[in-house]
Design a protein around this motif. Structure first.
Motif, short mmCIF file in Angstrom:
data_model
loop_
_atom_site.label_atom_id
_atom_site.label_comp_id
_atom_site.label_asym_id
_atom_site.label_seq_id
_atom_site.Cartn_x
_atom_site.Cartn_y
_atom_site.Cartn_z
N UNK A 30 6.28 -0.23 10.19
CA UNK A 30 5.48 -0.52 9.12
C UNK A 30 6.15 -0.52 7.89
N UNK A 31 6.63 0.83 7.74
CA UNK A 31 7.61 1.14 6.45
C UNK A 31 8.73 0.05 6.38
N UNK A 32 9.56 -0.13 7.36
CA UNK A 32 10.68 -1.17 7.51
C UNK A 32 10.24 -2.67 7.04
N UNK A 33 9.00 -2.90 7.47
CA UNK A 33 8.31 -4.15 7.11
C UNK A 33 8.13 -4.16 5.60
N UNK B 117 1.26 -11.41 2.84
CA UNK B 117 2.64 -11.96 3.08
C UNK B 117 2.42 -13.45 3.06
N UNK B 118 1.37 -14.06 3.73
CA UNK B 118 1.27 -15.42 3.97
C UNK B 118 0.77 -15.90 2.51
N UNK B 119 0.01 -15.28 1.82
CA UNK B 119 -0.42 -15.61 0.34
C UNK B 119 0.77 -15.60 -0.51
N UNK B 120 1.71 -14.67 -0.52
CA UNK B 120 3.02 -14.71 -1.27
C UNK B 120 3.88 -15.94 -0.68
N UNK B 121 4.06 -16.28 0.28
CA UNK B 121 4.78 -17.32 0.92
C UNK B 121 4.08 -18.88 0.27
N UNK B 122 3.03 -18.84 0.24
CA UNK B 122 2.10 -19.99 -0.27
C UNK B 122 2.44 -20.31 -1.63
N UNK B 123 2.35 -19.11 -2.42
CA UNK B 123 2.78 -19.00 -3.85
C UNK B 123 4.02 -19.83 -4.10
N UNK B 124 5.00 -19.40 -3.22
CA UNK B 124 6.34 -20.03 -3.44
C UNK B 124 6.38 -21.36 -3.17
N UNK B 125 5.76 -21.85 -2.28
CA UNK B 125 5.48 -23.51 -1.80
C UNK B 125 4.77 -24.04 -3.21
N UNK B 126 3.65 -23.32 -3.55
CA UNK B 126 3.00 -24.11 -4.68
C UNK B 126 3.86 -24.09 -5.98
N UNK C 298 4.63 -12.03 10.83
CA UNK C 298 4.58 -12.18 12.24
C UNK C 298 4.75 -10.80 13.09
N UNK C 299 5.70 -9.95 12.27
CA UNK C 299 6.04 -8.61 13.06
C UNK C 299 5.17 -7.72 12.55
N UNK C 300 4.27 -7.84 11.53
CA UNK C 300 3.49 -6.91 10.72
C UNK C 300 2.14 -6.76 11.57
N UNK C 301 1.59 -5.43 11.99
CA UNK C 301 0.40 -5.07 12.65
C UNK C 301 -0.75 -4.90 11.58
N UNK C 302 -0.35 -4.81 10.48
CA UNK C 302 -1.50 -4.54 9.32
C UNK C 302 -1.98 -5.93 8.83
N UNK C 303 -3.21 -6.26 9.22
CA UNK C 303 -4.02 -7.55 8.94
C UNK C 303 -3.80 -7.88 7.43
N UNK D 137 0.79 -1.26 -0.02
CA UNK D 137 0.11 0.03 0.06
C UNK D 137 0.80 1.39 -0.11
N UNK D 138 0.29 2.37 -0.41
CA UNK D 138 1.04 3.54 -0.33
C UNK D 138 1.60 4.07 1.01
N UNK D 139 2.63 4.50 1.20
CA UNK D 139 3.36 5.05 2.54
C UNK D 139 2.48 6.17 2.92
N UNK D 140 2.04 6.85 1.91
CA UNK D 140 1.07 7.94 2.33
C UNK D 140 -0.10 7.73 2.94
N UNK D 141 -0.54 6.60 2.56
CA UNK D 141 -2.06 5.88 3.22
C UNK D 141 -1.69 5.60 4.69
N UNK D 142 -0.72 5.14 5.15
CA UNK D 142 -0.37 4.87 6.48
C UNK D 142 0.08 6.01 7.18
#
Length: 283
Positions: free
Chosen positions: A146-149, A199-208, A188-193, A9-14
């Protein structure tokens, strides 16, 4: 549109969201801020202003209160802006035109670089107060994290893009497995649901991608936490190292591993990793 554009997402939105939090929790009448770009700090977000004099203003490094904050990477305040001897007065016209007297500026610093600046202001002379300062600093810390993540995610995506055109090899598989584990850790370190889900979906794509065959309905499944723990073990982490990376207790890691071994019918950590890869649960 690239996967990077969809994920980040845009950093400006955060920034806008954090400014709303400051307005709601501090009671300060004027709050504004902006992101730092090549030309300087670009003011773009405002709450409580009466004029448009500050809208779109670009503040150069070391100039004015915002420029000083950008340069020194720490908060600064003036209790009587018009008479302050600690800042340059290049932006007096828009600031005084808005009637601002007491101003606090707090930078958002990521990896030693000022990425945004947030301001709180009142139209009377005098100190801002510890409540406002504490609220601003906490907001700055949240936004910095958030920006670092997001930066780390972007770096991992660039690694994936760089490898995408290369033929699959043992080295490439190793890199993808490293990226997979890092993405699980970052989630796990991200507060943005929403970002955590992506992130989890992207990791699942790698596994697939590494295990394209369809899984059987009778195959075991792992919970998100069990997968997170096993991904760290697959990298060669000890229980203590996995616990530190995932902000868990070592005993909790052991408990998850016991559950994984039970589900996969294995007797050791190594066997659990091999079985999980064979079943397509890990890349």
């Amino acid at each position: 549109m690239s996967s990077n554009d969809l994920l980040r997402p845009r950093d400006g939105d955060a920034l806008r969201a954090e400014l709303r939090v400051i307005v709601g929790s501090s009671g300060v009448p004027v709050v504004f801020g902006g992101e730092v770009a090549e030309r300087g700090l670009h003011l773009s977000e405002f709450h409580g202003t009466r004029t448009r004099g500050l809208d779109g203003l670009i503040i150069a490094n070391r100039f004015g209160l915002g420029g000083r904050v950008m340069d020194r990477r720490r908060p600064a305040a003036v209790s009587d802006y018009s008479n302050s001897q600690h800042i340059t007065h290049d932006y007096d016209r828009p600031v005084l035109g808005e009637g601002l007297c007491s101003i606090l500026a707090v930078p958002v610093v990521v990896a030693g670089i000022s990425r945004a600046v947030m301001y709180a202001a009142i139209r009377e002379r005098g100190p801002m107060g510890t409540r406002v300062a504490d609220t601003m600093i906490q907001a700055s810390k949240r936004l910095s994290h958030e920006m670092a993540v997001r930066d780390e995610v972007d770096q991992r995506l660039r690694m994936l893009d760089a490898r995408a055109a290369q033929p699959e090899s043992t080295a490439t598989t190793g890199v993808l497995r490293d990226v997979y584990a890092e993405l699980r850790t970052l989630s796990q370190s991200c507060d943005d649901d929403e970002l955590q889900s992506k992130l989890r979906a992207l990791s699942d794509r790698i596994s697939l991608a590494l295990h394209p065959s369809e899984r059987s309905d009778t195959d075991p499944t792992l919970s998100a936490r069990e997968t997170d723990v096993l991904a760290q073990i697959a990298l060669g982490c000890t229980n203590a190292e996995a616990a530190q990376r995932l902000s868990l207790k070592p005993e909790t890691v052991k408990s998850y591993l016991r559950t994984v071994m039970s589900k996969t019918g294995t007797r050791s950590r190594h066997e659990a990793v091999v079985a999980a890869r064979r079943l397509g649960l890990l890349p």
